[in-house]
Write a protein that holds these residues in place. Structure first.
Motif, mmCIF file in Angstrom:
data_model
loop_
_atom_site.group_PDB
_atom_site.id
_atom_site.type_symbol
_atom_site.label_atom_id
_atom_site.label_comp_id
_atom_site.label_asym_id
_atom_site.label_seq_id
_atom_site.Cartn_x
_atom_site.Cartn_y
_atom_site.Cartn_z
ATOM 1 N N LEU A 43 17.523 22.303 20.656
ATOM 2 C CA LEU A 43 16.534 22.851 21.292
ATOM 3 C C LEU A 43 16.610 22.896 22.775
ATOM 4 N N PHE A 44 17.158 21.818 23.247
ATOM 5 C CA PHE A 44 17.278 21.732 24.651
ATOM 6 C C PHE A 44 18.503 21.917 25.588
ATOM 7 N N GLN A 45 19.838 22.247 24.611
ATOM 8 C CA GLN A 45 20.955 22.605 25.375
ATOM 9 C C GLN A 45 21.129 23.710 26.040
ATOM 10 N N PRO A 46 20.208 24.847 25.723
ATOM 11 C CA PRO A 46 20.564 26.040 26.466
ATOM 12 C C PRO A 46 19.776 25.979 27.779
ATOM 13 N N THR A 47 18.532 25.352 27.605
ATOM 14 C CA THR A 47 17.782 25.008 29.172
ATOM 15 C C THR A 47 18.827 24.210 29.954
ATOM 16 N N PHE A 48 19.341 23.194 29.353
ATOM 17 C CA PHE A 48 20.216 22.217 30.154
ATOM 18 C C PHE A 48 21.231 23.182 31.078
ATOM 19 N N LEU A 49 21.773 23.931 30.218
ATOM 20 C CA LEU A 49 22.882 24.690 30.747
ATOM 21 C C LEU A 49 22.652 25.611 31.812
ATOM 22 N N ARG A 50 21.505 26.225 31.516
ATOM 23 C CA ARG A 50 20.712 27.203 32.774
ATOM 24 C C ARG A 50 20.558 26.347 33.840
ATOM 25 N N ARG A 51 19.996 25.381 33.802
ATOM 26 C CA ARG A 51 19.690 24.386 35.022
ATOM 27 C C ARG A 51 21.033 24.077 35.812
ATOM 28 N N ARG A 52 21.950 24.013 35.144
ATOM 29 C CA ARG A 52 23.219 23.674 35.861
ATOM 30 C C ARG A 52 24.303 24.796 36.167
ATOM 31 N N THR A 53 23.768 25.924 36.092
ATOM 32 C CA THR A 53 24.506 27.068 36.326
ATOM 33 C C THR A 53 24.137 27.953 37.613
ATOM 34 N N TRP A 54 25.034 28.594 38.160
ATOM 35 C CA TRP A 54 25.005 29.513 39.434
ATOM 36 C C TRP A 54 25.808 30.893 39.017
ATOM 37 N N TYR A 55 25.053 32.001 39.766
ATOM 38 C CA TYR A 55 25.659 33.122 39.579
ATOM 39 C C TYR A 55 25.933 33.844 41.037
ATOM 40 N N THR A 56 27.217 34.239 41.254
ATOM 41 C CA THR A 56 27.462 35.332 42.309
ATOM 42 C C THR A 56 28.228 36.578 42.138
ATOM 43 N N LEU A 57 27.809 37.544 42.743
ATOM 44 C CA LEU A 57 28.329 38.862 42.417
ATOM 45 C C LEU A 57 28.906 39.312 43.876
ATOM 46 N N THR A 58 30.221 39.761 43.961
ATOM 47 C CA THR A 58 30.875 40.250 44.770
ATOM 48 C C THR A 58 31.100 41.754 44.629
ATOM 49 N N ASN A 59 31.813 42.209 45.711
ATOM 50 C CA ASN A 59 32.071 43.884 45.474
ATOM 51 C C ASN A 59 33.324 43.925 44.476
ATOM 52 N N PRO A 92 15.552 38.992 30.730
ATOM 53 C CA PRO A 92 16.081 39.992 31.723
ATOM 54 C C PRO A 92 17.517 39.288 32.114
ATOM 55 N N SER A 93 18.494 40.034 31.702
ATOM 56 C CA SER A 93 19.749 39.607 31.878
ATOM 57 C C SER A 93 20.874 40.837 32.164
ATOM 58 N N VAL A 94 21.997 40.624 32.791
ATOM 59 C CA VAL A 94 23.101 41.634 33.038
ATOM 60 C C VAL A 94 24.245 40.986 32.174
ATOM 61 N N ILE A 95 24.634 41.823 31.303
ATOM 62 C CA ILE A 95 25.910 41.441 30.342
ATOM 63 C C ILE A 95 27.118 42.293 30.921
ATOM 64 N N PHE A 96 28.155 41.585 31.187
ATOM 65 C CA PHE A 96 29.302 42.444 31.761
ATOM 66 C C PHE A 96 30.649 41.954 30.954
ATOM 67 N N ALA A 97 30.592 41.002 29.941
ATOM 68 C CA ALA A 97 31.689 40.735 29.392
ATOM 69 C C ALA A 97 31.385 39.875 27.870
ATOM 70 N N PHE A 104 21.833 45.048 38.177
ATOM 71 C CA PHE A 104 22.336 45.975 37.338
ATOM 72 C C PHE A 104 22.772 47.303 38.004
ATOM 73 N N GLN A 105 21.984 47.417 38.952
ATOM 74 C CA GLN A 105 22.136 48.732 39.997
ATOM 75 C C GLN A 105 23.474 48.320 40.799
ATOM 76 N N LEU A 106 23.385 46.916 41.391
ATOM 77 C CA LEU A 106 24.566 46.679 42.331
ATOM 78 C C LEU A 106 25.732 46.689 41.603
ATOM 79 N N MET A 107 25.838 46.353 40.117
ATOM 80 C CA MET A 107 26.854 46.621 39.446
ATOM 81 C C MET A 107 27.438 47.734 38.985
ATOM 82 N N GLN A 108 26.575 48.614 38.655
ATOM 83 C CA GLN A 108 26.897 49.872 38.547
ATOM 84 C C GLN A 108 27.657 50.648 39.482
ATOM 85 N N GLY A 109 27.266 50.358 40.745
ATOM 86 C CA GLY A 109 27.446 50.974 42.028
ATOM 87 C C GLY A 109 28.885 50.539 42.282
#
Length: 178
Positions: free
Chosen positions: A87-103, A138-143, A170-175
């Motif tokens: 029940l709580f592992q997905p929430t726990f993982l999201r709270r300990r995750t960070w995302y970065t998008l570069t060019n 709302p998610s952007v899947i790329f792999a 999503f628009q940034l990644m398309q660019g």
């Protein structure tokens, strides 16, 4: 782990290529959300704990010794752990995750107790498929990665999950892909 959304250029030294620039940083929504994938392991855990409870009760009624208490309580605890984890592992993982998008790449960073810190990058180029998920998630899947288990192989999507700015990212990644 340092929150990547608060990192300046010096903190990324040695990680980013010389001409690589950060375009977006964010975190997944950390609220608890019921997901269908929680049902099977959650029910299994409840059933396991219930069976252990009944077994322990019957053993006590039959006059079993104290050694059955420890074993019975262990099985009850395992069933409850399976349920809580499902029940709580997905929430726990999201709270300990960070995302970065570069060019050039998408980064997923995690900081988990026992397992430690992890930073995984995924190249963004013309060969990848970028998808948006439904508005409720709302998610952007790329792999994707394939996971083998007893039921056969299943494909697990990889991306920036449950982000408020999914359309913008999503628009940034398309660019970048072009």
């Amino acid at each position: 782990m340092t929150d990547p959304s608060n990192m300046d250029g010096d903190d990324w030294a040695g990680i980013l290529d010389p001409d690589e620039k950060i375009m977006w940083q964010g975190r997944p929504d950390g609220r608890f959300v019921w997901e269908r994938r929680m049902l099977r392991p959650g029910l299994f855990g409840v059933g396991f704990a219930a069976f252990a409870t009944i077994w322990l009760g019957l053993a006590v009624l039959a006059g079993a010794g104290i050694e059955f208490w420890g074993l019975g309580l262990l099985f009850i605890a395992v069933g409850l752990w399976i349920t809580v984890h499902a029940l709580f592992q997905p929430t726990f993982l999201r709270r300990r995750t960070w995302y970065t998008l570069t060019n050039r790449r998408a980064f997923v960073a995690t900081d988990l107790p026992v397992f430690g810190r992890s930073l995984t990058s995924y190249p963004i180029n013309r060969g990848i498929r970028i998808d948006r998920s439904d508005p409720d998630r709302p998610s952007v899947i790329f792999a994707a990665k394939t996971i083998d288990n007893d039921d056969g192989a299943r494909v697990e999507p990889i991306g920036f999950e449950r982000i408020v700015e999914a359309q913008h990212v999503f628009q940034l990644m398309q660019g970048i892909e072009k």
